[in-house]
Design a protein around this motif. Structure first.
Motif, PDB file in Angstrom:
ATOM      1  N   THR A  86     -48.156  37.626 -41.442  1.00 28.55           N
ATOM      2  CA  THR A  86     -48.233  38.502 -42.606  1.00 28.55           C
ATOM      3  C   THR A  86     -46.953  39.290 -42.860  1.00 28.55           C
ATOM      4  OG1 THR A  86     -49.195  40.272 -41.263  1.00 28.55           O
ATOM      5  CG2 THR A  86     -50.727  38.793 -42.422  1.00 28.55           C
ATOM      6  N   ARG A  87     -46.089  39.397 -41.865  1.00 29.37           N
ATOM      7  CA  ARG A  87     -44.881  40.213 -42.018  1.00 29.37           C
ATOM      8  C   ARG A  87     -43.707  39.355 -42.488  1.00 29.37           C
ATOM      9  NH1 ARG A  87     -44.060  42.804 -36.477  1.00 29.37           N
ATOM     10  NH2 ARG A  87     -44.796  40.757 -35.882  1.00 29.37           N
ATOM     11  N   LEU A  88     -43.203  39.657 -43.658  1.00 26.47           N
ATOM     12  CA  LEU A  88     -42.093  38.921 -44.248  1.00 26.47           C
ATOM     13  C   LEU A  88     -40.853  38.979 -43.356  1.00 26.47           C
ATOM     14  CD1 LEU A  88     -41.495  37.300 -46.791  1.00 26.47           C
ATOM     15  CD2 LEU A  88     -40.741  39.399 -47.883  1.00 26.47           C
ATOM     16  N   SER A  89     -40.717  40.026 -42.590  1.00 27.56           N
ATOM     17  CA  SER A  89     -39.548  40.177 -41.712  1.00 27.56           C
ATOM     18  C   SER A  89     -39.533  39.158 -40.579  1.00 27.56           C
ATOM     19  CB  SER A  89     -39.508  41.591 -41.132  1.00 27.56           C
ATOM     20  OG  SER A  89     -40.651  41.824 -40.325  1.00 27.56           O
ATOM     21  N   GLU A  90     -40.617  38.437 -40.367  1.00 27.81           N
ATOM     22  CA  GLU A  90     -40.699  37.461 -39.284  1.00 27.81           C
ATOM     23  C   GLU A  90     -39.932  36.174 -39.559  1.00 27.81           C
ATOM     24  OE1 GLU A  90     -42.158  37.713 -36.144  1.00 27.81           O
ATOM     25  OE2 GLU A  90     -42.129  39.808 -36.741  1.00 27.81           O
ATOM     26  N   VAL A  91     -39.668  35.863 -40.818  1.00 25.81           N
ATOM     27  CA  VAL A  91     -38.975  34.612 -41.157  1.00 25.81           C
ATOM     28  C   VAL A  91     -37.847  34.913 -42.132  1.00 25.81           C
ATOM     29  CG1 VAL A  91     -39.188  32.338 -42.234  1.00 25.81           C
ATOM     30  CG2 VAL A  91     -41.039  33.211 -40.808  1.00 25.81           C
ATOM     31  N   LYS A  92     -36.640  34.622 -41.697  1.00 28.79           N
ATOM     32  CA  LYS A  92     -35.451  34.745 -42.553  1.00 28.79           C
ATOM     33  C   LYS A  92     -34.853  33.366 -42.713  1.00 28.79           C
ATOM     34  CE  LYS A  92     -35.015  39.304 -42.762  1.00 28.79           C
ATOM     35  NZ  LYS A  92     -35.328  39.990 -43.969  1.00 28.79           N
ATOM     36  N   LEU A  93     -34.563  32.974 -43.946  1.00 28.93           N
ATOM     37  CA  LEU A  93     -33.882  31.703 -44.188  1.00 28.93           C
ATOM     38  C   LEU A  93     -32.390  31.994 -44.221  1.00 28.93           C
ATOM     39  CD1 LEU A  93     -36.169  30.044 -46.865  1.00 28.93           C
ATOM     40  CD2 LEU A  93     -36.287  29.929 -44.372  1.00 28.93           C
ATOM     41  N   VAL A  94     -31.628  31.183 -43.503  1.00 29.50           N
ATOM     42  CA  VAL A  94     -30.200  31.445 -43.324  1.00 29.50           C
ATOM     43  C   VAL A  94     -29.375  30.193 -43.590  1.00 29.50           C
ATOM     44  CG1 VAL A  94     -30.627  33.274 -41.620  1.00 29.50           C
ATOM     45  CG2 VAL A  94     -30.327  30.918 -40.844  1.00 29.50           C
ATOM     46  N   ARG A  95     -28.056  30.394 -43.669  1.00 29.55           N
ATOM     47  CA  ARG A  95     -27.121  29.274 -43.755  1.00 29.55           C
ATOM     48  C   ARG A  95     -25.959  29.566 -42.824  1.00 29.55           C
ATOM     49  NH1 ARG A  95     -22.673  30.196 -47.541  1.00 29.55           N
ATOM     50  NH2 ARG A  95     -22.959  32.263 -48.436  1.00 29.55           N
ATOM     51  N   ARG A  96     -25.314  28.498 -42.394  1.00 35.56           N
ATOM     52  CA  ARG A  96     -24.148  28.643 -41.521  1.00 35.56           C
ATOM     53  C   ARG A  96     -22.924  28.997 -42.361  1.00 35.56           C
ATOM     54  NH1 ARG A  96     -25.436  26.650 -36.480  1.00 35.56           N
ATOM     55  NH2 ARG A  96     -26.984  25.001 -36.482  1.00 35.56           N
ATOM     56  N   VAL A  97     -22.178  29.980 -41.883  1.00 42.30           N
ATOM     57  CA  VAL A  97     -20.898  30.338 -42.476  1.00 42.30           C
ATOM     58  C   VAL A  97     -19.923  30.384 -41.304  1.00 42.30           C
ATOM     59  CG1 VAL A  97     -19.582  32.060 -43.756  1.00 42.30           C
ATOM     60  CG2 VAL A  97     -21.976  31.663 -44.328  1.00 42.30           C
ATOM     61  N   GLY A  98     -19.164  29.322 -41.135  1.00 40.72           N
ATOM     62  CA  GLY A  98     -18.321  29.206 -39.953  1.00 40.72           C
ATOM     63  C   GLY A  98     -19.203  29.112 -38.723  1.00 40.72           C
ATOM     64  N   SER A  99     -19.006  30.017 -37.772  1.00 44.32           N
ATOM     65  CA  SER A  99     -19.824  30.016 -36.560  1.00 44.32           C
ATOM     66  C   SER A  99     -20.949  31.047 -36.640  1.00 44.32           C
ATOM     67  CB  SER A  99     -18.944  30.298 -35.339  1.00 44.32           C
ATOM     68  OG  SER A  99     -18.350  31.577 -35.469  1.00 44.32           O
ATOM     69  N   ALA A 100     -21.079  31.704 -37.781  1.00 43.93           N
ATOM     70  CA  ALA A 100     -22.099  32.746 -37.955  1.00 43.93           C
ATOM     71  C   ALA A 100     -23.209  32.256 -38.884  1.00 43.93           C
ATOM     72  CB  ALA A 100     -21.470  34.009 -38.530  1.00 43.93           C
ATOM     73  N   MET A 101     -24.294  33.016 -38.913  1.00 46.36           N
ATOM     74  CA  MET A 101     -25.401  32.745 -39.834  1.00 46.36           C
ATOM     75  C   MET A 101     -25.485  33.911 -40.810  1.00 46.36           C
ATOM     76  SD  MET A 101     -26.923  29.978 -38.912  1.00 46.36           S
ATOM     77  CE  MET A 101     -27.668  29.009 -37.650  1.00 46.36           C
ATOM     78  N   THR A 102     -25.774  33.607 -42.063  1.00 44.87           N
ATOM     79  CA  THR A 102     -25.965  34.650 -43.058  1.00 44.87           C
ATOM     80  C   THR A 102     -27.275  34.374 -43.803  1.00 44.87           C
ATOM     81  OG1 THR A 102     -24.953  35.833 -44.913  1.00 44.87           O
ATOM     82  CG2 THR A 102     -24.598  33.475 -44.834  1.00 44.87           C
ATOM     83  N   ALA A 103     -28.002  35.426 -44.110  1.00 45.66           N
ATOM     84  CA  ALA A 103     -29.301  35.292 -44.772  1.00 45.66           C
ATOM     85  C   ALA A 103     -29.129  34.824 -46.210  1.00 45.66           C
ATOM     86  CB  ALA A 103     -30.041  36.624 -44.741  1.00 45.66           C
ATOM     87  N   LEU A 104     -30.031  33.946 -46.641  1.00 48.46           N
ATOM     88  CA  LEU A 104     -30.075  33.534 -48.043  1.00 48.46           C
ATOM     89  C   LEU A 104     -30.758  34.642 -48.841  1.00 48.46           C
ATOM     90  CD1 LEU A 104     -31.254  29.826 -47.603  1.00 48.46           C
ATOM     91  CD2 LEU A 104     -28.932  30.646 -48.032  1.00 48.46           C
TER      92      LEU A 104
END
Length: 100
Positions: free
Chosen positions: A26-44
């Motif tokens: 039920t908590r939206l904070s439990e799933v974040k969709l991300v993409r790779r930016v170099g060696s890091a991840m950033t949230a969509l």
């Protein structure tokens, strides 16, 4: 990995909500969709359209859905008053694969 079905014009937030529903979470904070930016991840961004994208990376909760939630559900045939068989617009779904 988890597979969910959303409308083809959905946003990232729609995909996140579909994943939460499939997980029984039920908590939206439990799933974040991300993409790779170099060696890091950033949230969509939640308001970003998914466009033609059908596979996403996720951070947060493990994507182990209960067995009954992972099985595809049959969609009823279009009856009177709706669907392509009745002359209405077909519903276009996009299968989104989300991997952690």
């Amino acid at each position: 990995e988890i597979v969910v079905a959303v409308m083809s014009d959905s946003s990232v937030l729609d995909v996140r909500r579909a994943v939460l529903l499939a997980l029984g979470e039920t908590r939206l904070s439990e799933v974040k969709l991300v993409r790779r930016v170099g060696s890091a991840m950033t949230a969509l961004a939640d308001n970003a359209d998914i466009g033609n994208k059908r596979e996403f990376l996720s951070m947060g909760r493990r994507l182990d859905a209960p067995v009954e939630k992972q099985q595809p559900q049959a969609t009823p045939a279009a009856g009177p008053g709706g669907g392509a068989a009745a002359g209405g617009d077909p519903t276009v779904l996009a299968g989104a694969h989300v991997a952690s």
